[in-house]
Every structure is written in structure tokens, then in C-alpha cells.
Design an enzyme around this catalytic site. Sequence first.
Site, short mmCIF file in Angstrom:
data_model
loop_
_atom_site.label_atom_id
_atom_site.label_comp_id
_atom_site.label_asym_id
_atom_site.label_seq_id
_atom_site.Cartn_x
_atom_site.Cartn_y
_atom_site.Cartn_z
N GLU A 1 0.79 -1.24 0.00
CA GLU A 1 0.00 0.00 0.00
C GLU A 1 0.81 1.28 0.00
OE1 GLU A 1 -2.98 -0.04 3.05
OE2 GLU A 1 -4.00 -1.76 2.19
N GLU B 1 -5.19 -8.61 0.66
CA GLU B 1 -5.81 -8.35 1.97
C GLU B 1 -7.30 -8.12 1.78
OE1 GLU B 1 -4.31 -5.06 4.35
OE2 GLU B 1 -2.24 -5.63 3.93
C1 GBH Z 1 -4.33 -2.15 5.51
O1 GBH Z 1 -4.48 -0.79 5.25
C2 GBH Z 1 -2.94 -2.37 5.98
O2 GBH Z 1 -2.14 -2.93 4.94
C3 GBH Z 1 -2.84 -3.20 7.22
O3 GBH Z 1 -1.56 -3.06 7.77
C4 GBH Z 1 -3.93 -2.82 8.18
O4 GBH Z 1 -3.79 -3.46 9.42
C5 GBH Z 1 -5.24 -3.18 7.55
O5 GBH Z 1 -5.38 -2.61 6.30
C6 GBH Z 1 -6.45 -2.77 8.39
O6 GBH Z 1 -6.49 -1.39 8.55
O7 GBH Z 1 -12.46 5.96 6.60
O8 GBH Z 1 -14.18 4.51 5.72
O9 GBH Z 1 -12.73 5.74 4.19
C7 GBH Z 1 -5.81 -0.34 5.30
C8 GBH Z 1 -6.22 0.62 4.28
C9 GBH Z 1 -7.16 2.77 4.47
C10 GBH Z 1 -8.58 0.90 4.61
C11 GBH Z 1 -8.18 3.64 5.08
C12 GBH Z 1 -9.65 1.79 5.23
C13 GBH Z 1 -10.35 4.12 5.54
C14 GBH Z 1 -11.78 3.74 5.53
N1 GBH Z 1 -7.29 1.42 4.86
N2 GBH Z 1 -9.49 3.17 4.83
S1 GBH Z 1 -12.87 5.08 5.51
#
Ligand code: GBH
Length: 464
Positions: free
Chosen positions: A169, A367
Amino acid sequence: MATTRAPLPRFPRDFLWGVSTSAHQIEGAADQRGPSVWDAFTALAGTVKDGTTAAVACDHVHRYRDDVALIRDLGVGAYRFSVSWPRVLPHGTGAVSERGLDFYDRLVDELCAAGVRPVPTLFHWDTPLAVEEAGGWLSRDTAHRFAEYAAVVAARIGDRVPKWITLNEPAEHTLLGHALGQHAPGRQLLFDALPVAHHQLLGHGLAVSALRAGGADDIGVANSHGPTWPASDDAADREAADLYDVLLNRMFSDPLIVGRYPEVIAEILGAEVPDLDGDLKVISAPIDWYGINFYQPTKVGAPRAEPTPTEFSGLTLPSGLPFSPRPIDGYPTTSFGWPVVPDALTELLLALRDRYADRLPPLLITENGCSYDGLDDQERISYLDGHLRALHRALEAGVDVRGYFVWSLLDNFEWAAGYAQRFGLVHVDYATQRRTPKASYGWLRRELLAQHAPGAGDPGPARG
Ligand code: GBH
């Protein structure tokens, strides 16, 4: 109470099932490695919701044998973990830690003995502090340091690694770590964070060639993706959503897959990067597959005249952004508050196929998962079940997806949310480090047994 659920549709016989974790989130044993930006960030007050750090986390470095046994018993064929750069190179470059490399050596051996394919990610956000102090990902040199580190890891475990992931990411790492400052290293550069994106992509390209030189023949990258929905049909909302879509989805996949940046990004970077076209050739070196981390869609509208920072799903957004995220109503939400919209995964996969057509590499879902409390996690079962059905619909429509990895094997250190958000199929009691499989673990185990039962059901959609 367990509900009765129809079994999942049949996936292709060679479909790769797996679980994912990352080093900083589970390993602990922080005293046995060099410091990373996350150690420095979490030492500051107010950065992590519950004030915790990952110094111990799931103590995986000492308990990896138990964790591999859990993976084996689950019945998945692969385990995606990340290698901690500062565990291998405590100063980011120079002297190698034999102790650090030994750990990954033993982990890989343990996985192979258990019949589970090791799928290492080389970078999941834990930049060595020494590299950060030399300029971090704002500096072009970091791309070269990253490729050197990749070669060190490959020389040690490459003989047993069938599949590599360079970066996790880069979009979130740029946005949360360098534009908004919610993650380490905590920079708030807004659009000045763009070189961080470029240098990660360059590091990816250089690492691909370092890995290939060492004989690797199955390399991908894991990017976060999700459909971006405009808040309305108004031109201003659509424009804001397009920009957000570029930043989240296209800024990384366009250069990786077709070798060019979306126009707005190319304009900004073109003025800063001496040989952008040359770099893009490195960045777009062919990969063997493209990994997608999917959690939820995002709704975005035109910026509102917000004088002060606004709170959104746990993020504090500064004022003055050219878009504003809006809540998605009408769906269940996880304990993080993220909406659960399985259809958005089908939508995303079809959109990627439409955008890149023949140039789209085979895909892997690297993921997918959700945070919920409790051992009887029926909501997680229904999240995973819904997303696997959504994925299967994309397969039926001819999208070439080769595997699916659940985030995550274990409850773990969820970055700025600390230990409060639990994404595991396996519960971790942090006071005792006791692991307890949740209901979702048992559900997935039974589904995988059914998938692999000879002759049951149809053989799954043909590869298109
Ligand atoms: C991943 O990133 C990571 O790779 C991992 O390390 C982490 O533990 C896992 O996901 C769970 O978080 O506010 O409704 O728009 C996550 C990517 C980015 C997904 C932010 C959710 C915000 C949701 N995330 N996004 S919202």
C-alpha cells in the site's frame, strides 16, 4: 449463535488461499532489531489512540511456531508476512543482522515444513529510522537502499520463497504517513508528499530487477484499492471524486501497469523529477501479478467550506483539501466504522479489467478483512462470506483473480488505532499472549475443506 449459511461457490482448483500479517503489527522483539519510524512515532504522545506501542505486539518472533501451526491447521496454502527492514539491516544499510536474517530463515523453514507457501512482503511501512533520518522516502536514495535490502533478503531466503511482494500500500503510506500525518513518520506535507509515492514506485522497480537477478520469477505488489463514489451527480462532486480516485487508485496502478502517471500527477512530478520517463521504464518493468487490498468503497464530494479540521472514520482531515469524504449510509459497519459493501469488490475488479484490459496482470486479493470484537464473530464470517461471493462473481465475469488472503491471521497492532481494533481470525489475549481461534477461523477451515473435497460441486469457472 451460528447461523446456517450456504457453502461458498466452488473456486478454481489452483486458487491460492492465504492469510496476511505484517512485521511491525505482530513481531514484537523490538529490542532485537534496529528502530523504525513506527517506534519513533509511537513514542510521541497522542499518536496512537490507546497510547500503546508494538514493542511486544503478538510476540510472534518468539511464538512463530505456534502461529505457523495455526496457519497449517486452518488449511490455507500460503502465508503473507512482511520482513522488517530494520530487523535485517538495523541501520537501514551497511551491517546485516545475522540474528534478524536467522529469524526469517527459521520462519520460512517452519512454513515449508508445514506445507504452507511463504509470501514475504519486503516493505510494510516500517522504514528504518536511520533511513528516515537520511531523508526517508522523500529522498531518491531510499529507493536504492530499498533495492539493496531486497537483494540481502533474497540471498538468504530466496531459495525457498515462491512468491514475492515488494511494497504494501504505497498509497496509504504516502497519504497517511506523509500527507496527513496520521501514521509514521507523521509528516503533513499534503501534495508535497508526492515524491514519496514516486520513490516507493522507483524502489519497487529497482527491487523487481534485484529479485529477478537473484532468480525470482513470481513477483507482485500489494496496493489498496476501492471504488470511489461521487457524493452526487453534480460536476463539482464528480471532479472531487475523480481526484480522489487518482490519488487512491490510479497514481500507483497506472505507472505500474501502463508506465505513465495520471495527467495531474505527471504535471507535478514532471517539474521535480529529472528523468521521469526513465524512471517510469523502471517502475513499469513487468510484474507477474498485481495484488489488491480491499476494505471498502469511499464516497467523496466537493470540498466544503470547513474552517477547522474534520473528523472522518478515525482520521482527522485538515481543512483546505480539494475533496471531502462523506459517510456511506445504509450498510452495516465494522467496529472501525467502515461500511461493509461486498458488491464494491465486484465493481472494483470489473473496473480494473475495463480500465487496463489486456495489460492487467493476473490479480491476487492480498488483503481483505474487518475489525470486530469477540470470539463468536458472526459479523466477520458474514463479511468474508459476502466478499468471497463478490469475488466469485468477478471470476464468473472473466476477471483473472488467482487467490485471496484474509487480513489477518491474528489480532494485532492496528497502527494509530493501537490494539483496540481486532482484525484476527485468531484472538490474542495480550496479557498472556494466548491465541484462541474465533468462530470465523472454524468457518473458513470448514469452507476450505469443502473447496478441496474431491468431486464436490462444480470445478469453478474456467480461467478466462
Ligand atoms: C491495511 O491498510 C494495511 O495494509 C494493514 O496493515 C492494516 O492493518 C489493515 O489494512 C487494516 O487497517 O475511513 O471509511 O474511508 C488499510 C487501508 C485505508 C482501509 C483507510 C480503510 C479508511 C476507511 N485502509 N481506509 S474510511
